[in-house]
Design an enzyme around this catalytic site. Structure first.
Site, mmCIF file in Angstrom:
data_model
loop_
_atom_site.group_PDB
_atom_site.id
_atom_site.type_symbol
_atom_site.label_atom_id
_atom_site.label_comp_id
_atom_site.label_asym_id
_atom_site.label_seq_id
_atom_site.Cartn_x
_atom_site.Cartn_y
_atom_site.Cartn_z
ATOM 1 N N VAL A 174 0.838 -1.200 0.000
ATOM 2 C CA VAL A 174 0.000 0.000 0.000
ATOM 3 C C VAL A 174 0.872 1.250 0.000
ATOM 4 O O VAL A 174 0.594 2.216 -0.714
ATOM 5 C CB VAL A 174 -0.988 -0.003 1.185
ATOM 6 N N CYS A 175 1.948 1.247 0.788
ATOM 7 C CA CYS A 175 2.842 2.417 0.826
ATOM 8 C C CYS A 175 3.470 2.663 -0.543
ATOM 9 O O CYS A 175 3.596 3.811 -0.971
ATOM 10 C CB CYS A 175 3.934 2.227 1.880
ATOM 11 N N THR A 176 3.850 1.596 -1.211
ATOM 12 C CA THR A 176 4.437 1.726 -2.538
ATOM 13 C C THR A 176 3.440 2.383 -3.494
ATOM 14 O O THR A 176 3.776 3.337 -4.203
ATOM 15 C CB THR A 176 4.869 0.341 -3.061
#
Length: 152
Positions: free
Chosen positions: A45-47
């Site tokens: 998700v951060c990516t």
């Protein structure tokens, strides 16, 4: 510590970040600032989140805004993450989690909650979103609208 509210002055910080330099919030006085707190370099998700913000960084820049990503990983992890994904804004290392504590974005067991704050030119909070579960993130469009209101 009471939860930060809209209109509050954003807590000051001074963190090491990509480009091997220190970033103090005060240096951005006079410009709107987007603070994107994220849990972990290289997580799915951060990516996706940081790639999306990076893809729209020119829109933020045209409004005079500065975007900073903040998470608890090391500077070397941030440099690798930024280089590998082509992230086009600084990533700051909050190893002690002191900035996360000041902004009220630490969840259970000291994990970062995916959170975004938009600050006006005087560094007052004009937008805040603190996720309880970090499986989604605020869109660039939503953040750009908040920045537009901050500069209006």
């Amino acid at each position: 510590m009471p939860e930060l509210q809209l209109g509050d002055l954003a807590p000051e910080f001074n963190l090491i970040g990509t480009g091997d330099r220190w970033y103090a919030l005060q240096e951005f006085l006079g410009r709107p600032v987007v603070l994107a707190f994220y849990p972990d370099d290289f997580s799915p998700v951060c990516t996706t989140q940081l790639r999306a913000y990076s893809a729209n960084i020119d829109d933020f820049t045209q409004l005079g805004a500065v975007m900073l990503g903040i998470s608890p990983q090391t500077l070397s992890s941030h440099e690798s993450f930024k280089d590998r994904l082509g992230i086009r804004f600084p990533l700051l290392s909050d190893r002690e989690r002191s900035v996360a504590k000041a902004y009220g974005v630490l969840g259970p067991l000291g994990f970062y909650r995916r959170s975004v704050f938009v600050l006006d030119r005087e560094l007052h909070i004009v937008y805040r979103h603190v996720s309880r579960a970090g499986l989604t993130f605020r869109s660039s469009d939503e953040l750009l609208q908040a920045v537009q209101k901050a500069v209006a």
